[in-house]
Motif scaffolding. Structure first.
Motif, short mmCIF file in Angstrom:
data_model
loop_
_atom_site.label_atom_id
_atom_site.label_comp_id
_atom_site.label_asym_id
_atom_site.label_seq_id
_atom_site.Cartn_x
_atom_site.Cartn_y
_atom_site.Cartn_z
N SER A 3 47.58 38.57 61.11
CA SER A 3 47.64 39.78 61.92
C SER A 3 46.92 40.96 61.27
N GLY A 4 46.62 40.90 59.99
CA GLY A 4 45.99 42.03 59.31
C GLY A 4 44.55 41.76 58.95
N ASP A 5 43.90 42.79 58.45
CA ASP A 5 42.50 42.68 58.06
C ASP A 5 42.33 42.41 56.57
N TYR A 6 43.42 42.46 55.80
CA TYR A 6 43.31 42.36 54.35
C TYR A 6 44.11 41.20 53.81
N LEU A 7 43.66 40.70 52.67
CA LEU A 7 44.34 39.63 51.95
C LEU A 7 44.51 40.05 50.50
N VAL A 8 45.55 39.57 49.86
CA VAL A 8 45.68 39.70 48.42
C VAL A 8 45.45 38.30 47.88
N ILE A 9 44.38 38.15 47.09
CA ILE A 9 43.97 36.84 46.60
C ILE A 9 43.84 36.89 45.08
N ASP A 10 44.35 35.89 44.41
CA ASP A 10 44.19 35.78 42.97
C ASP A 10 42.70 35.60 42.67
N LYS A 11 42.15 36.45 41.81
CA LYS A 11 40.71 36.42 41.56
C LYS A 11 40.24 35.12 40.93
N VAL A 13 40.48 32.25 42.04
CA VAL A 13 39.99 31.31 43.05
C VAL A 13 38.74 31.82 43.77
N LEU A 14 38.29 33.01 43.42
CA LEU A 14 37.12 33.59 44.06
C LEU A 14 35.87 33.43 43.19
N PRO A 15 34.71 33.41 43.82
CA PRO A 15 33.46 33.42 43.03
C PRO A 15 33.40 34.69 42.18
N ASP A 16 32.80 34.60 41.01
CA ASP A 16 32.78 35.74 40.09
C ASP A 16 31.95 36.92 40.58
N VAL A 17 31.19 36.75 41.64
CA VAL A 17 30.37 37.84 42.15
C VAL A 17 31.24 39.04 42.57
#
Length: 146
Positions: A3-11, A13-17
């Motif tokens: 329902s929202g536009d934002y996520l809180v994600i542990d960095k 799991v994300l690309p380092d860019v």
């Protein structure tokens, strides 16, 4: 569906860019460099990557202004500890919006608390660490932020 536009994600799991974009933004914000060209060179990204993500990637601490956060806190059931927690939050400038303590079981109590962060001194990371450092607080779990 979300329902929202934002996520809180542990960095992790994300690309380092994304972290490199944050680093470039920090270099500029802290005045360590004056030009975007210099910041992206130090961060190891292209200018196009910086411009693509700069308005969409924020450090968790940057998002705390004007926000509400909910924590679940587990603490030893000791007289005055709930007061210590609420006093710490108000001393840091937080406004407690809701607070709900469960019935203590096996010597521990569960607290759900929602705080308005718009006037907090510092950032959400500092507030979270400070709560965890209160004597006999066992766990501070971030539930969500609005």
């Amino acid at each position: 569906m979300m329902s929202g536009d934002y996520l809180v994600i542990d960095k992790r799991v994300l690309p380092d860019v994304y972290e490199k974009v944050l680093f470039a933004k920090k270099l500029l914000k802290d005045g360590k460099v004056k030009e975007i060209t210099e910041a992206v060179k130090i961060a190891g990204i292209s200018r196009s990557v910086y411009y693509k993500y700069r308005d969409f990637v924020f450090d968790f601490a940057e998002t705390s202004e004007g926000r509400k956060v909910t924590y679940n806190i587990i603490f030893k059931n000791e007289k005055g500890l709930l007061s210590n927690i609420s006093n710490y939050i108000t001393e840091k400038g937080g406004d407690i919006l809701t607070i709900n303590q469960g019935i203590p079981l096996n010597g521990y109590a569960n607290l759900s608390i929602t705080i308005d962060l718009s006037t907090v001194d510092g950032d959400i990371k500092t507030l979270t660490e400070g709560l965890l450092n209160i004597r006999n607080v066992e766990k501070v779990e971030f539930i969500g932020m609005e």
